[in-house]
Motif scaffolding. Structure first.
Motif, PDB file in Angstrom:
ATOM      1  N   LEU A  93      30.037  48.150  54.629  1.00  0.00           N
ATOM      2  CA  LEU A  93      30.882  46.581  53.540  1.00  0.00           C
ATOM      3  C   LEU A  93      30.600  46.765  52.523  1.00  0.00           C
ATOM      4  N   PRO A  94      31.776  47.035  51.979  1.00  0.00           N
ATOM      5  CA  PRO A  94      31.671  46.737  50.459  1.00  0.00           C
ATOM      6  C   PRO A  94      30.375  45.612  50.201  1.00  0.00           C
ATOM      7  N   THR A  95      29.630  46.342  49.317  1.00  0.00           N
ATOM      8  CA  THR A  95      28.053  45.415  48.089  1.00  0.00           C
ATOM      9  C   THR A  95      29.526  43.610  48.582  1.00  0.00           C
ATOM     10  N   GLY A  96      30.426  43.535  47.637  1.00  0.00           N
ATOM     11  CA  GLY A  96      30.713  42.440  46.915  1.00  0.00           C
ATOM     12  C   GLY A  96      30.039  41.261  46.043  1.00  0.00           C
ATOM     13  N   GLN A  97      29.690  42.696  45.224  1.00  0.00           N
ATOM     14  CA  GLN A  97      28.840  42.473  43.503  1.00  0.00           C
ATOM     15  C   GLN A  97      30.466  41.363  42.399  1.00  0.00           C
ATOM     16  N   LEU A  98      30.117  41.026  42.132  1.00  0.00           N
ATOM     17  CA  LEU A  98      30.722  40.341  41.113  1.00  0.00           C
ATOM     18  C   LEU A  98      31.245  41.353  40.278  1.00  0.00           C
ATOM     19  N   PRO A  99      32.840  41.755  39.914  1.00  0.00           N
ATOM     20  CA  PRO A  99      32.878  42.755  38.871  1.00  0.00           C
ATOM     21  C   PRO A  99      32.669  42.597  37.295  1.00  0.00           C
ATOM     22  N   THR A 100      32.014  42.870  36.746  1.00  0.00           N
ATOM     23  CA  THR A 100      32.429  42.938  35.031  1.00  0.00           C
ATOM     24  C   THR A 100      33.753  42.684  34.533  1.00  0.00           C
ATOM     25  N   PRO A 101      34.217  41.809  32.884  1.00  0.00           N
ATOM     26  CA  PRO A 101      35.406  41.888  33.128  1.00  0.00           C
ATOM     27  C   PRO A 101      35.635  43.035  33.048  1.00  0.00           C
ATOM     28  N   GLU A 102      35.051  43.939  31.937  1.00  0.00           N
ATOM     29  CA  GLU A 102      35.903  45.730  31.720  1.00  0.00           C
ATOM     30  C   GLU A 102      36.404  45.784  32.996  1.00  0.00           C
ATOM     31  N   ASP A 103      36.058  45.567  34.165  1.00  0.00           N
ATOM     32  CA  ASP A 103      36.114  46.232  35.050  1.00  0.00           C
ATOM     33  C   ASP A 103      37.106  45.492  36.087  1.00  0.00           C
ATOM     34  N   LEU A 104      37.200  44.905  35.753  1.00  0.00           N
ATOM     35  CA  LEU A 104      38.565  43.672  36.050  1.00  0.00           C
ATOM     36  C   LEU A 104      40.391  44.873  35.817  1.00  0.00           C
ATOM     37  N   ALA A 105      40.574  45.653  36.192  1.00  0.00           N
ATOM     38  CA  ALA A 105      41.861  46.059  35.809  1.00  0.00           C
ATOM     39  C   ALA A 105      43.069  45.241  36.906  1.00  0.00           C
ATOM     40  N   GLU A 106      42.439  46.091  37.998  1.00  0.00           N
ATOM     41  CA  GLU A 106      42.985  44.750  38.802  1.00  0.00           C
ATOM     42  C   GLU A 106      42.181  44.371  40.029  1.00  0.00           C
ATOM     43  N   GLY A 107      42.602  42.861  40.429  1.00  0.00           N
ATOM     44  CA  GLY A 107      41.696  42.435  41.770  1.00  0.00           C
ATOM     45  C   GLY A 107      40.142  42.720  41.642  1.00  0.00           C
ATOM     46  N   GLY A 108      39.456  42.402  42.879  1.00  0.00           N
ATOM     47  CA  GLY A 108      37.717  42.626  41.968  1.00  0.00           C
ATOM     48  C   GLY A 108      37.261  41.587  42.842  1.00  0.00           C
ATOM     49  N   PHE A 109      37.572  40.929  43.277  1.00  0.00           N
ATOM     50  CA  PHE A 109      36.832  39.345  44.096  1.00  0.00           C
ATOM     51  C   PHE A 109      36.922  39.568  45.403  1.00  0.00           C
ATOM     52  N   GLY A 110      37.921  40.689  46.280  1.00  0.00           N
ATOM     53  CA  GLY A 110      37.958  39.909  47.280  1.00  0.00           C
ATOM     54  C   GLY A 110      36.791  40.180  47.791  1.00  0.00           C
ATOM     55  N   TRP A 111      35.882  41.114  47.897  1.00  0.00           N
ATOM     56  CA  TRP A 111      34.594  41.325  48.978  1.00  0.00           C
ATOM     57  C   TRP A 111      33.764  40.466  48.402  1.00  0.00           C
ATOM     58  N   HIS A 112      33.391  39.702  47.225  1.00  0.00           N
ATOM     59  CA  HIS A 112      32.576  38.644  46.668  1.00  0.00           C
ATOM     60  C   HIS A 112      33.152  37.446  47.527  1.00  0.00           C
ATOM     61  N   LEU A 113      34.368  37.077  47.778  1.00  0.00           N
ATOM     62  CA  LEU A 113      34.808  35.892  48.674  1.00  0.00           C
ATOM     63  C   LEU A 113      34.469  36.133  49.510  1.00  0.00           C
ATOM     64  N   ILE A 114      35.433  37.464  50.586  1.00  0.00           N
ATOM     65  CA  ILE A 114      34.503  37.538  51.967  1.00  0.00           C
ATOM     66  C   ILE A 114      33.323  37.125  52.155  1.00  0.00           C
ATOM     67  N   ARG A 115      32.072  37.173  51.572  1.00  0.00           N
ATOM     68  CA  ARG A 115      31.329  37.084  51.939  1.00  0.00           C
ATOM     69  C   ARG A 115      30.540  36.318  51.531  1.00  0.00           C
ATOM     70  N   SER A 116      31.215  35.511  50.603  1.00  0.00           N
ATOM     71  CA  SER A 116      30.936  34.351  50.175  1.00  0.00           C
ATOM     72  C   SER A 116      31.035  32.916  51.307  1.00  0.00           C
ATOM     73  N   LEU A 117      32.623  33.507  52.134  1.00  0.00           N
ATOM     74  CA  LEU A 117      32.693  32.258  52.211  1.00  0.00           C
ATOM     75  C   LEU A 117      33.074  32.833  54.091  1.00  0.00           C
ATOM     76  N   SER A 118      32.101  33.694  54.115  1.00  0.00           N
ATOM     77  CA  SER A 118      31.857  34.326  55.865  1.00  0.00           C
ATOM     78  C   SER A 118      31.072  34.002  55.834  1.00  0.00           C
ATOM     79  N   SER A 119      30.393  34.061  57.313  1.00  0.00           N
ATOM     80  CA  SER A 119      29.219  34.007  57.791  1.00  0.00           C
ATOM     81  C   SER A 119      28.877  34.919  59.362  1.00  0.00           C
ATOM     82  N   ASP A 120      28.102  36.427  59.285  1.00  0.00           N
ATOM     83  CA  ASP A 120      27.795  37.221  60.749  1.00  0.00           C
ATOM     84  C   ASP A 120      28.621  37.853  60.303  1.00  0.00           C
TER      85      ASP A 120
END
Length: 143
Positions: A93-120
């Motif tokens: 699974l991707p780590t889900g680290q928040l991207p830096t502003p310069e890395d935000l060409a498109e998206g980038g928050f998905g795995w952070h959201l998934i990891r933050s809102l789910s468990s197991d």
């Protein structure tokens, strides 16, 4: 996470319209239709992120099947999603680290959201099948 008893079982094709329809069908069925507003919103966000990632990454080379199962346990949804697309990089699974502003060409928050809102949250590749399992809060609406 094995879902022996499931309340929702939906199959869809990995194109944006089919995924949108599959998400609509899931959210309109039990147990989603009886969730408290906050938990229903969480489920919608997480499922949309996961399904869109499958379309964009696992099936980048062309469409294929996506299968969704949801079971209800006391206070939580148990969710399993399978696809036959490309595996996760390094079969992890991707780590889900928040991207830096310069890395935000498109998206980038998905795995952070998934990891933050789910468990197991668990990922496994079995033969040609990706399997993602996780749990979400599921308080029943009182109104």
């Amino acid at each position: 996470m094995l879902i022996a008893m499931h309340d929702v079982s939906i199959e869809m094709v990995s194109d944006p319209l089919s995924v949108r329809d599959g998400l609509r069908r899931a959210l309109g069925a039990r147990p989603f239709d009886r969730l408290a507003v906050a938990d229903r919103s969480t489920a919608e966000i997480v499922l949309a992120e996961v399904l869109n990632n499958i379309v964009e990454h696992a099936y980048a080379a062309g469409p294929g099947p996506i299968r969704l199962w949801v079971g209800l346990e006391p206070g939580q949804l148990c969710i399993r999603i399978e696809d036959e697309g490309r595996p996760m990089p390094d079969h992890r699974l991707p780590t889900g680290q928040l991207p830096t502003p310069e890395d935000l060409a498109e998206g980038g928050f998905g795995w952070h959201l998934i990891r933050s809102l789910s468990s197991d949250l668990r990922y496994d590749r079995r033969g040609a099948v990706n399997c993602l399992c996780f749990r979400l809060p599921a308080e029943q609406s009182t109104g």
